[in-house]
Design a protein around this motif. Structure first.
Motif, PDB file in Angstrom:
ATOM      1  N   GLU A 118     -10.601  -3.877  -5.685  1.00 48.94           N
ATOM      2  CA  GLU A 118      -9.663  -4.926  -6.080  1.00 48.94           C
ATOM      3  C   GLU A 118      -8.299  -4.635  -5.437  1.00 48.94           C
ATOM      4  OE1 GLU A 118     -10.577  -7.496  -7.671  1.00 48.94           O
ATOM      5  OE2 GLU A 118     -12.427  -6.944  -8.715  1.00 48.94           O
ATOM      6  N   PRO A 119      -7.405  -5.640  -5.383  1.00 46.54           N
ATOM      7  CA  PRO A 119      -6.061  -5.382  -4.854  1.00 46.54           C
ATOM      8  C   PRO A 119      -5.383  -4.225  -5.588  1.00 46.54           C
ATOM      9  CG  PRO A 119      -6.416  -7.733  -5.099  1.00 46.54           C
ATOM     10  CD  PRO A 119      -7.601  -7.056  -5.725  1.00 46.54           C
ATOM     11  N   PHE A 120      -4.505  -3.506  -4.877  1.00 41.23           N
ATOM     12  CA  PHE A 120      -3.906  -2.307  -5.467  1.00 41.23           C
ATOM     13  C   PHE A 120      -3.102  -2.642  -6.717  1.00 41.23           C
ATOM     14  CE2 PHE A 120      -0.575  -3.595  -2.444  1.00 41.23           C
ATOM     15  CZ  PHE A 120       0.578  -3.474  -3.214  1.00 41.23           C
ATOM     16  N   ILE A 121      -3.098  -1.689  -7.650  1.00 39.89           N
ATOM     17  CA  ILE A 121      -2.414  -1.921  -8.922  1.00 39.89           C
ATOM     18  C   ILE A 121      -1.142  -1.101  -9.064  1.00 39.89           C
ATOM     19  CG2 ILE A 121      -4.465  -2.678 -10.179  1.00 39.89           C
ATOM     20  CD1 ILE A 121      -4.776   0.139 -11.264  1.00 39.89           C
ATOM     21  N   ASP A 122      -0.985  -0.058  -8.246  1.00 36.34           N
ATOM     22  CA  ASP A 122       0.269   0.697  -8.293  1.00 36.34           C
ATOM     23  C   ASP A 122       0.467   1.451  -6.984  1.00 36.34           C
ATOM     24  OD1 ASP A 122       2.663   1.525  -9.443  1.00 36.34           O
ATOM     25  OD2 ASP A 122       1.795   3.368 -10.256  1.00 36.34           O
ATOM     26  N   VAL A 123       1.743   1.640  -6.614  1.00 31.81           N
ATOM     27  CA  VAL A 123       2.133   2.396  -5.433  1.00 31.81           C
ATOM     28  C   VAL A 123       3.271   3.332  -5.818  1.00 31.81           C
ATOM     29  CG1 VAL A 123       3.010   2.323  -3.073  1.00 31.81           C
ATOM     30  CG2 VAL A 123       1.526   0.492  -3.895  1.00 31.81           C
ATOM     31  N   VAL A 167      -6.795  -4.599   3.011  1.00 26.79           N
ATOM     32  CA  VAL A 167      -5.864  -4.142   4.043  1.00 26.79           C
ATOM     33  C   VAL A 167      -4.587  -4.963   3.974  1.00 26.79           C
ATOM     34  CG1 VAL A 167      -7.638  -3.273   5.626  1.00 26.79           C
ATOM     35  CG2 VAL A 167      -6.960  -5.676   5.747  1.00 26.79           C
ATOM     36  N   GLU A 168      -3.510  -4.362   4.435  1.00 28.78           N
ATOM     37  CA  GLU A 168      -2.236  -5.054   4.515  1.00 28.78           C
ATOM     38  C   GLU A 168      -1.480  -4.526   5.724  1.00 28.78           C
ATOM     39  OE1 GLU A 168       0.091  -2.114   1.358  1.00 28.78           O
ATOM     40  OE2 GLU A 168       0.092  -4.288   1.047  1.00 28.78           O
ATOM     41  N   GLU A 169      -0.382  -5.150   6.053  1.00 29.51           N
ATOM     42  CA  GLU A 169       0.367  -4.742   7.232  1.00 29.51           C
ATOM     43  C   GLU A 169       0.864  -3.308   7.084  1.00 29.51           C
ATOM     44  OE1 GLU A 169       4.010  -6.409  10.021  1.00 29.51           O
ATOM     45  OE2 GLU A 169       2.961  -7.754   8.657  1.00 29.51           O
ATOM     46  N   GLY A 170       0.662  -2.519   8.129  1.00 26.89           N
ATOM     47  CA  GLY A 170       1.089  -1.130   8.114  1.00 26.89           C
ATOM     48  C   GLY A 170      -0.030  -0.193   8.520  1.00 26.89           C
ATOM     49  N   GLN A 223      -8.915   0.261   9.374  1.00 24.88           N
ATOM     50  CA  GLN A 223      -7.821  -0.308  10.152  1.00 24.88           C
ATOM     51  C   GLN A 223      -8.314  -1.556  10.865  1.00 24.88           C
ATOM     52  OE1 GLN A 223      -6.165   2.409  13.049  1.00 24.88           O
ATOM     53  NE2 GLN A 223      -4.263   1.258  13.188  1.00 24.88           N
ATOM     54  N   GLN A 224      -7.509  -2.604  10.805  1.00 24.07           N
ATOM     55  CA  GLN A 224      -7.785  -3.851  11.533  1.00 24.07           C
ATOM     56  C   GLN A 224      -6.529  -4.230  12.292  1.00 24.07           C
ATOM     57  OE1 GLN A 224      -9.028  -6.664   8.446  1.00 24.07           O
ATOM     58  NE2 GLN A 224     -11.082  -6.685   9.286  1.00 24.07           N
ATOM     59  N   GLU A 225      -6.508  -3.908  13.592  1.00 23.90           N
ATOM     60  CA  GLU A 225      -5.329  -4.164  14.414  1.00 23.90           C
ATOM     61  C   GLU A 225      -4.081  -3.595  13.744  1.00 23.90           C
ATOM     62  OE1 GLU A 225      -5.516  -8.359  15.260  1.00 23.90           O
ATOM     63  OE2 GLU A 225      -7.161  -8.091  16.681  1.00 23.90           O
ATOM     64  N   LYS A 226      -3.151  -4.428  13.277  1.00 25.29           N
ATOM     65  CA  LYS A 226      -1.913  -3.921  12.675  1.00 25.29           C
ATOM     66  C   LYS A 226      -1.995  -3.827  11.156  1.00 25.29           C
ATOM     67  CE  LYS A 226       1.122  -5.397  16.437  1.00 25.29           C
ATOM     68  NZ  LYS A 226       2.338  -6.154  16.805  1.00 25.29           N
ATOM     69  N   LEU A 227      -3.214  -3.938  10.627  1.00 22.69           N
ATOM     70  CA  LEU A 227      -3.415  -3.837   9.187  1.00 22.69           C
ATOM     71  C   LEU A 227      -4.098  -2.516   8.854  1.00 22.69           C
ATOM     72  CD1 LEU A 227      -4.828  -7.418   8.464  1.00 22.69           C
ATOM     73  CD2 LEU A 227      -2.441  -6.677   8.393  1.00 22.69           C
TER      74      LEU A 227
END
Length: 348
Positions: free
Chosen positions: A128-133, A90-93, A64-68
């Motif tokens: 790597e960046p996510f490939i599926d959600v 990391v991404e927002e959330g 976790q990084q602040e709001k990420l």
């Protein structure tokens, strides 16, 4: 596992809401039955769950990084188990609550968002960046089941499937990774309001044990390795029958030989010990043991199977137990160290 004589390196994932700095590293001396004073191995925001690569070269954590929110990758740089940050995704959330790793895939479960996220890992161990959600839908009758709450995501023993436990929908869902996507292949609906939390497989790969947080029960499941499907065969209470307060079951782990099953109780502050019938996987209660602290969020058996370490979140202590491999029973030893806000324990 990295073994130094008869010393085992362990890691503790934590919340960093109060005094914790991130991931802590400790040593269990298996000859003396003592834990060393933990030290900070990596400063990272709320690394609440950890996973170690099969080759033991990398460690992955919730981050976790602040709001990420997201995940972090670390290289295990030496025999002492020191960590070096490789990268973060990391991404927002809000961050996930659980993760598992296998070769070039990392899968995470997000409790608050009801999501399962699949990442690729490159040959250098970086994420790597996510490939599926995949986003779950639904809910349950309990007040904490107002929406999906994914609480556990892991590869099955044969690595053919990803299994996901959803506390909010009372479901155990199996996915297959096809063309970089998570494809649902089976759903087991368990008792409404039971709130399944974590799962562990028997070493034979044919049985699985599901722990329900809200009803504090163990469900014994048959697992079909070909289809990825589960079926129930037994349900047994995992807390003392006479405990009247609120109890949230926490972690579930099985001994290396598959003969004994252990679960944690937050509220009763105990570990339940079950004996496993080696012919059919059915379990029978052996005893309850106090965890020597409050709110046992997780625990871990050491690689030898002779010891068990409990992380009590609210009292900020790691407590060491010896384990009788013939009876499965636990004995608390005179070895306890402080780790703030401990949530997850893993041995290297």
């Amino acid at each position: 596992m990295e073994k130094m004589g008869t010393q085992y390196i362990g890691y503790v994932g934590t919340y960093t809401r109060q005094s914790s700095k991130g991931i802590y590293r400790f040593i269990l001396d298996a000859d003396t039955g003592k834990l060393t004073m933990p030290e900070v191995a990596a400063e990272v925001g709320s690394p609440t769950y950890l996973a170690i690569s099969e080759d033991r070269k990398f460690l992955y954590s919730v981050a976790q990084q602040e709001k990420l929110g997201g995940v972090a990758a670390f290289q295990i740089v030496n025999a002492a188990g020191e960590l070096k940050l490789l990268n973060m995704e990391v991404e927002e959330g809000v961050p996930p609550c659980h993760l598992d790793v296998y070769v070039d895939h990392l899968v995470t479960g997000n409790y608050h968002e009801g999501k399962v996220v699949l990442y690729d890992i490159n040959h250098k161990g970086k994420i790597e960046p996510f490939i599926d959600v995949v986003e779950h839908q639904g809910g349950g009758p309990h007040e904490r089941q107002e929406k999906p709450h994914v609480h556990y995501t892991a590869l099955t023993p044969n690595k053919d499937y990803v299994v996901v436990v959803d506390l909010g929908t009372d479901e155990l869902v199996t996915y297959k990774i096809e063309n970089f996507e998570l494809v649902k292949v089976h759903t087991l609906h368990v008792k409404p309001g039971s709130g399944p939390r974590h799962l562990t497989f028997h070493p034979n790969g044919k049985w699985a044990y599901l722990l329900t947080e809200l009803s504090s029960e163990v469900m014994v499941l048959d697992y079909d390795q070909a289809s990825g499907s589960f079926s129930e065969k037994q349900t047994i209470l995992a807390k003392p029958e006479d405990f009247a307060g609120q109890n949230d079951a926490s972690a579930i782990h099985i001994s290396p030989d598959g003969r004994f099953l252990y679960t944690g109780n937050r509220g009763d502050n105990s570990l339940a010990v079950f004996q496993v019938d080696e012919t059919n996987g059915i379990v029978e209660l052996v005893e309850f043991t106090s965890t020597g602290g409050e709110w046992p969020r997780d625990f871990c058996l050491d690689p030898s199977g002779n010891y068990l370490v409990v992380a009590n979140q609210h009292t900020g202590n790691l407590v060491l137990f010896s384990r009788n491999q013939e009876t499965g029973k636990l004995t608390q030893l005179d070895s306890e160290v402080k780790v703030p806000e401990g949530v997850c324990v893993k041995f290297l």
